[in-house]
Every structure is written in structure tokens, then in C-alpha cells.
Motif scaffolding. Structure first.
Motif: not given
Length: 139
Positions: A27-29, A35-38, A68-76, A80-88
Motif C-alpha cells: 500500500f505504501r508503494g 504521488l510520483i504520477l501526480e 511538486a516539491v511537497l509531493m516528492i517529499l511525501g513519497c518518503g 508514517r501514521p500521519w501520511a494519509m492526512k498529509y496526502n489528503i
């Protein structure tokens, strides 16, 4: 009362054994790949804003490149437990791109639908893990 996996679906605590393959790794992958596609699609809006809109100015260029930079950083941070909130939150910022150019906002709506489906998949994986329905959990 919520189960431990509802508050943190990746905890993997249930009455059944852990699956032989980690479903959260896959799922993380998927989240990182999305995010990379985005990022690619967001960067492709630069020529659209330049030609179709009022032209690229410092605000619109900074907004697009910042996303774009925030999305690239989001890949890493997908582990984290809060990653989905970051993505949203990134999708909300992308939808707010309507104020920069309508094409950015439309793209934000499309990707928000993709992330809504990913949230559904995340909940489904947690539910199936709690019920012992994932491959490798069955005897």
C-alpha cells in the motif's frame, strides 16, 4: 468502540496471525507511486498555465513547483501514521489551485477521487486483516 486497527490501520493487531506478506508495504508503494504520477502531471501544468492562462507569473510558478516539491517529499513519509492526512492535505492544496488556474483545480479534483479510493482501500485492507481474510492468515 473502535478497534486498534481503525485508529491506526497499519498496527496489524488482530485476533488472527499476521499475513505472510506485509500488505502495508504494498500500500505504501501504491501511495508513493501515485504521488510520483501526480508530480509529473502537476509539472505538466506549467506549459498549460503559460499558454492558456494569463501566463506564468511568480505566484503561479511558485505554487506549482512548491506542490511538486511537497509531493516528492511525501513519497518518503508514507510509512508514517500521519501520511494519509498529509496526502489528503496535498489534494486540498491542489484543488485550491483553482485560484491559480482552473486546469490545476480540475486536476486536483481528479486526483482527490483517486485518493478517496486509496482511503477506501486502506480501510478495506485493515478490515480484512482484522477478519483474517488476507492470504497467509488462513490455516
Amino acid at each position: 468502540m473502535s478497534t486498534p486497527s481503525e485508529s491506526n490501520p497499519e498496527s496489524g493487531r488482530s485476533q488472527f496471525g499476521a499475513p505472510t506478506k506485509d500488505p502495508w508495504k504494498g500500500f505504501r508503494g501504491i501511495a508513493s507511486g501515485t504521488l510520483i504520477l501526480e508530480v509529473i502531471v502537476v509539472l505538466l501544468t506549467i506549459p498549460v498555465v503559460q499558454v492558456v492562462g494569463d501566463g506564468l507569473n511568480w505566484f503561479s510558478g511558485t505554487y506549482i513547483l512548491g506542490l511538486a516539491v511537497l509531493m516528492i517529499l511525501g513519497c518518503g513519509i508514507q510509512g508514517r501514521p500521519w501520511a494519509m492526512k498529509y496526502n489528503i492535505a496535498l489534494q486540498v492544496l491542489l484543488i485550491l489551485g483553482f485560484f491559480v488556474h482552473y486546469s490545476i483545480g480540475i486536476m486536483g479534483i481528479v486526483f482527490a477521487l483517486v485518493w478517496a479510493y486509496l482511503v477506501y482501500l486502506r480501510k478495506d485492507i485493515a478490515r480484512r486483516m482484522d477478519e483474517g481474510l488476507l492470504p497467509g492468515q488462513r490455516d
